[in-house]
Design a protein around this motif. Structure first.
Motif, short mmCIF file in Angstrom:
data_model
loop_
_atom_site.label_atom_id
_atom_site.label_comp_id
_atom_site.label_asym_id
_atom_site.label_seq_id
_atom_site.Cartn_x
_atom_site.Cartn_y
_atom_site.Cartn_z
N LEU A 92 0.86 -1.16 0.03
CA LEU A 92 -0.05 0.19 0.05
C LEU A 92 1.03 1.00 0.19
CD1 LEU A 92 -2.46 -1.03 2.61
CD2 LEU A 92 -2.93 -1.16 0.19
N ARG A 93 0.29 2.36 -0.70
CA ARG A 93 0.99 3.57 -0.77
C ARG A 93 0.35 4.58 0.32
NH1 ARG A 93 1.01 7.83 -5.77
NH2 ARG A 93 2.52 9.25 -4.90
N CYS A 94 1.06 5.11 1.23
CA CYS A 94 0.37 6.06 2.10
C CYS A 94 0.60 7.64 1.65
CB CYS A 94 0.93 6.02 3.48
SG CYS A 94 0.14 7.01 4.89
N VAL A 95 -0.13 8.35 1.45
CA VAL A 95 -0.20 9.78 1.18
C VAL A 95 -0.58 10.55 2.13
CG1 VAL A 95 -0.59 11.67 -0.75
CG2 VAL A 95 -0.14 9.23 -1.42
N SER A 96 0.19 11.52 3.02
CA SER A 96 -0.23 12.36 3.79
C SER A 96 0.06 13.75 3.47
CB SER A 96 0.32 11.96 5.32
OG SER A 96 -0.15 12.78 6.35
N TYR A 97 -0.61 14.84 4.17
CA TYR A 97 -0.30 16.22 3.58
C TYR A 97 -0.57 17.12 4.86
CZ TYR A 97 -5.18 16.65 3.08
OH TYR A 97 -6.69 16.83 3.17
N ASP A 98 0.14 18.21 5.09
CA ASP A 98 -0.31 19.14 5.99
C ASP A 98 -1.34 19.90 5.67
OD1 ASP A 98 2.04 18.42 7.48
OD2 ASP A 98 3.42 19.97 6.80
N ARG A 99 -2.39 19.93 6.66
CA ARG A 99 -3.77 20.78 6.59
C ARG A 99 -3.21 22.13 6.30
NH1 ARG A 99 -6.15 18.89 10.78
NH2 ARG A 99 -7.26 17.29 9.57
N ARG A 100 -3.96 22.88 5.47
CA ARG A 100 -3.64 24.31 5.60
C ARG A 100 -3.76 24.83 7.19
NH1 ARG A 100 -7.58 27.96 2.81
NH2 ARG A 100 -7.55 26.63 1.13
N ASP A 113 -8.41 32.70 6.18
CA ASP A 113 -9.63 32.04 6.38
C ASP A 113 -9.52 30.62 5.36
OD1 ASP A 113 -11.22 34.26 7.37
OD2 ASP A 113 -10.95 35.12 5.32
N GLY A 114 -10.70 29.96 5.24
CA GLY A 114 -10.72 28.60 4.73
C GLY A 114 -10.36 27.52 5.69
N TYR A 115 -11.07 27.75 7.00
CA TYR A 115 -11.05 26.62 7.76
C TYR A 115 -12.33 25.84 8.08
CZ TYR A 115 -6.45 28.58 8.24
OH TYR A 115 -5.34 28.88 8.18
N ASP A 116 -13.36 26.19 7.05
CA ASP A 116 -14.58 25.65 7.09
C ASP A 116 -14.30 24.01 6.10
OD1 ASP A 116 -15.60 26.02 4.03
OD2 ASP A 116 -14.31 27.52 4.73
N LEU A 150 -11.58 22.71 3.51
CA LEU A 150 -10.79 21.52 3.80
C LEU A 150 -10.89 20.45 2.87
CD1 LEU A 150 -11.18 21.89 7.66
CD2 LEU A 150 -9.13 22.77 6.35
N ALA A 151 -12.26 20.10 2.62
CA ALA A 151 -12.55 18.92 1.69
C ALA A 151 -12.16 19.26 0.15
CB ALA A 151 -13.91 18.76 1.66
N ASP A 152 -12.27 20.66 -0.06
CA ASP A 152 -11.67 20.93 -1.46
C ASP A 152 -10.08 20.62 -1.51
OD1 ASP A 152 -14.27 21.89 -2.26
OD2 ASP A 152 -13.84 23.88 -2.06
N ASP A 153 -9.25 21.12 -0.56
CA ASP A 153 -7.89 20.86 -0.37
C ASP A 153 -7.71 19.41 -0.63
OD1 ASP A 153 -7.46 23.55 -0.04
OD2 ASP A 153 -7.07 23.52 2.13
N LEU A 154 -8.42 18.63 0.20
CA LEU A 154 -8.30 16.97 0.16
C LEU A 154 -8.28 16.61 -1.25
CD1 LEU A 154 -8.17 14.23 0.94
CD2 LEU A 154 -10.41 14.33 1.66
N ALA A 155 -9.48 17.32 -2.17
CA ALA A 155 -9.71 17.06 -3.58
C ALA A 155 -8.65 17.39 -4.35
CB ALA A 155 -11.03 17.73 -4.01
N ARG A 200 -17.26 15.19 4.33
CA ARG A 200 -17.53 16.20 3.62
C ARG A 200 -16.97 16.18 2.01
NH1 ARG A 200 -19.36 21.33 4.69
NH2 ARG A 200 -20.74 20.26 6.14
N TYR A 201 -15.79 15.47 1.76
CA TYR A 201 -15.18 15.15 0.59
C TYR A 201 -16.33 14.22 0.00
CZ TYR A 201 -12.65 13.04 -3.22
OH TYR A 201 -12.28 12.72 -4.36
N LEU A 202 -16.64 13.36 0.49
CA LEU A 202 -17.49 12.31 -0.22
C LEU A 202 -18.99 13.06 -0.47
CD1 LEU A 202 -16.92 9.12 1.79
CD2 LEU A 202 -16.40 9.51 -0.36
N ALA A 203 -19.43 13.92 0.28
CA ALA A 203 -20.58 14.64 -0.03
C ALA A 203 -20.32 15.59 -1.18
CB ALA A 203 -21.04 15.33 1.27
N ARG A 204 -19.40 16.20 -1.14
CA ARG A 204 -19.11 17.23 -2.37
C ARG A 204 -18.59 16.66 -3.50
NH1 ARG A 204 -18.96 22.58 -1.05
NH2 ARG A 204 -17.15 23.13 -2.47
N TYR A 205 -17.77 15.26 -3.43
CA TYR A 205 -17.29 14.91 -4.84
C TYR A 205 -17.41 13.47 -5.16
CZ TYR A 205 -13.99 18.96 -4.50
OH TYR A 205 -13.72 20.41 -4.39
#
Length: 233
Positions: free
Chosen positions: A5-13, A23-26, A30-35, A60-65
């Motif tokens: 498996l490949r693990c991909v992680s990132y620092d949240r804004r 701004d942008g912590y709603d 945050l889901a858009d950043d994941l997308a 929220r990502y699943l709900a939006r995308y």
């Protein structure tokens, strides 16, 4: 990679090496950043693993995308579906707790961060000597909390505390594993983990007896085994 498996992680804004906008912590942003991460790397057949507020981002990502790129979902110590006490969520946590935390951050942020370790890794009634991790790891966790903008810290807490995610949690349609510690103070198990699992049809729910919020460190070996078993099932 050892498990195929490949693990991909990132620092949240607002955190780590990411930018620190005002701004942008709603959850939408945050889901858009994941997308953006998934799309820029063209990741598919993904198992989203969301811990704490990350569970809300994943839902929220699943709900939006939708689930075109997502095959499975793992929620660890989730803050979903809704923490804040309201008339139709009477078992929730009073918003006064959020106000108290904000005041503590404003007054002495390093002291607030240092005080996170006992409840985060030990749960109710835990002292520095009761942690399931080393003192060095506890200090590292406090340093991570400080390695974010003060604005991001407070706004992300406000988002996870005040956002009602009950409806979109119930709409999750991918195979889901929920793992939660029974001594979690940050996200009480019955309010969060149990209700999240109850809302997601066909989900699996594993309770860790005596465990607090920081399962990724305090119960790393067991957590990895449970996730790998789910992902290979």
């Amino acid at each position: 990679m050892r498990e195929g498996l490949r693990c991909v992680s990132y620092d949240r804004r607002g955190c780590g090496r990411s930018d620190r906008p005002w701004d942008g912590y709603d959850y939408d942003t945050l889901a858009d950043d994941l997308a953006a991460v998934l799309e820029s790397l063209d990741l598919r057949e993904v198992a989203l693993v969301g811990c704490a507020v990350g569970a809300g981002e994943a839902v929220r990502y699943l709900a939006r995308y939708g689930a075109e790129r997502v095959e499975r979902l793992v929620l660890i110590s989730p803050t979903t579906p809704f923490i804040m006490r309201t008339d139709d969520n009477p078992d929730g946590v009073d918003v006064e707790l959020l106000d108290q935390m904000a005041a503590a951050i404003d007054a002495d942020r390093p002291r607030w961060a240092a005080g996170l370790a006992a409840p985060f890794f030990g749960g109710a009634g835990a002292g520095p000597e009761d942690l399931a991790v080393s003192p060095e790891l506890a200090r590292w966790m406090a340093d991570l909390a400080l390695d974010s903008s003060p604005r991001a810290t407070q706004e992300i807490y406000r988002t996870l505390f005040t956002t009602d995610k009950r409806a979109e949690t119930a709409e999750v349609a991918v195979p889901t594993l929920v793992i939660h510690g029974e001594n979690d103070l940050a996200a009480p198990v019955e309010l969060c983990g149990a209700r999240t699992a109850g809302l997601i049809a066909g989900s699996s729910f594993i309770r860790y007896e005596g465990a607090a919020h920081g399962l990724f460190a305090s119960h790393a070996e067991r957590l990895n085994k449970d996730m790998l078993a789910f992902l290979s099932g």
